[in-house]
Design an enzyme around this catalytic site. Structure first.
Site, PDB file in Angstrom:
ATOM      1  N   ARG A  88       0.848  -1.202   0.000  1.00  0.00           N
ATOM      2  CA  ARG A  88       0.000   0.000   0.000  1.00  0.00           C
ATOM      3  C   ARG A  88       0.877   1.243   0.000  1.00  0.00           C
ATOM      4  NH1 ARG A  88       1.404   1.951   4.682  1.00  0.00           N
ATOM      5  NH2 ARG A  88       1.680   0.574   6.471  1.00  0.00           N
ATOM      6  N   GLY A  90       2.159   4.823   1.701  1.00  0.00           N
ATOM      7  CA  GLY A  90       2.418   5.207   3.078  1.00  0.00           C
ATOM      8  C   GLY A  90       3.669   4.561   3.642  1.00  0.00           C
ATOM      9  N   THR A  93       3.273   1.420  10.003  1.00  0.00           N
ATOM     10  CA  THR A  93       2.240   1.592  11.011  1.00  0.00           C
ATOM     11  C   THR A  93       2.034   0.297  11.774  1.00  0.00           C
ATOM     12  OG1 THR A  93       0.060   2.561  11.437  1.00  0.00           O
ATOM     13  CG2 THR A  93       0.207   0.954   9.655  1.00  0.00           C
ATOM     14  N   GLY A 165      -4.002   4.169   4.073  1.00  0.00           N
ATOM     15  CA  GLY A 165      -3.018   3.649   3.119  1.00  0.00           C
ATOM     16  C   GLY A 165      -3.749   2.881   2.043  1.00  0.00           C
ATOM     17  N   ILE A 177      -8.345   2.064   5.610  1.00  0.00           N
ATOM     18  CA  ILE A 177      -8.190   2.920   6.774  1.00  0.00           C
ATOM     19  C   ILE A 177      -8.064   2.094   8.041  1.00  0.00           C
ATOM     20  CG2 ILE A 177      -9.611   4.678   5.634  1.00  0.00           C
ATOM     21  CD1 ILE A 177     -11.820   4.028   7.717  1.00  0.00           C
ATOM     22  N   CYS A 194       4.003   6.240  10.611  1.00  0.00           N
ATOM     23  CA  CYS A 194       3.804   6.963   9.354  1.00  0.00           C
ATOM     24  C   CYS A 194       4.895   7.990   9.085  1.00  0.00           C
ATOM     25  CB  CYS A 194       2.426   7.617   9.325  1.00  0.00           C
ATOM     26  SG  CYS A 194       1.073   6.440   9.524  1.00  0.00           S
TER      27      CYS A 194
END
Length: 242
Positions: A88, A90, A93, A165, A177, A194
């Site tokens: 993805r 980003g 996380t 992402g 999300i 992030c």
């Protein structure tokens, strides 16, 4: 300065005229991350081939870290759980119990083939969901995700309450999300969430904000807000299918 993402016309992501309602699935047990990737890959291919309806999949993961296409090794400070390359957008996380992850598989070619506007629509979905609990979520032009101001922590302090992402394949979206309902916030300390290193910016959750909110409460709010931004949803899918 006007926030460009705020000025976008979000209504253009409404369900196409004559299109089927978006299917809605909620998993009642933590889903291993590799299993979720395989399931999304299969469903995205089916949506692109017009063989399956669009889908929103709500779930939790066991504790883990994921790294997006902009992720850096230095963002993993002291990883205590498995780390996965997600594909993805980003950076790095954390996912784990108490966090509502929503994987969103929509045909943007039929809705609106605009990635930037789609991310803004996801932000709007989160903001409207948080508003159901009287939480003012805000977007930031220089930081993807949704933030809440925390004057109790000091001047200019803000905490991230939801991450975004996404990835597209043949203009079908996947990933999505993550909203912090009641995760173990200490697990975020093992990474640079992030890529944000400014000490004025942290991570929070609905429960951390003093709200006794359950995951079921959040799911109801998510579904209502989703219909406002993206259109109607259909009944729950059986647990065995994606």
């Amino acid at each position: 300065m006007v926030n460009d993402r705020q000025s976008l016309d979000l209504t253009t992501f409404a369900r196409p005229s004559g299109g089927a309602a978006v299917e809605w699935r909620i998993s009642d047990r933590p889903v291993p991350y590799p299993d979720s990737l395989a399931a999304m890959d299969a469903r995205v291919a089916a949506i692109a081939a017009r063989e399956a309806a669009e889908l929103v999949w709500l779930l939790e993961h066991p504790p883990l870290y994921t790294s997006g296409t902009s992720g850096k090794a230095d963002d993993l400070l002291d990883p205590r759980f498995p780390t996965f390359q997600s594909g993805r957008g980003g950076q790095v996380t954390y996912h784990g119990p108490g966090q509502r992850v929503a994987y969103v598989m929509l045909d943007l070619k039929r809705r609106r083939p605009d990635v930037r506007a789609y991310v803004a629509s996801l932000e709007e979905w989160i903001i409207r969901t948080l508003a159901a609990f009287n939480v003012r979520g805000e977007r930031r032009e220089d930081r993807v995700g949704v933030w809440v101001k925390r004057p109790d922590k000091g001047p200019g302090h803000e905490d991230k309450i939801a991450a975004i992402g996404v990835r597209l394949r043949r203009w079908v979206s996947f990933h999505g999300i993550a909203i912090n309902v009641e995760p173990e916030l200490a697990h975020f300390q093992a990474i640079v969430p992030c890529g944000v290193v400014d000490p004025r910016y942290g991570v929070t959750s609905l429960v951390d904000l003093g709200l006794p909110v359950t995951m079921a409460d959040v799911d109801v709010a998510l579904r209502q807000a989703f219909t406002e931004v993206f259109g109607d949803t259909a009944a729950h899918l059986p647990e065995a299918t994606v």
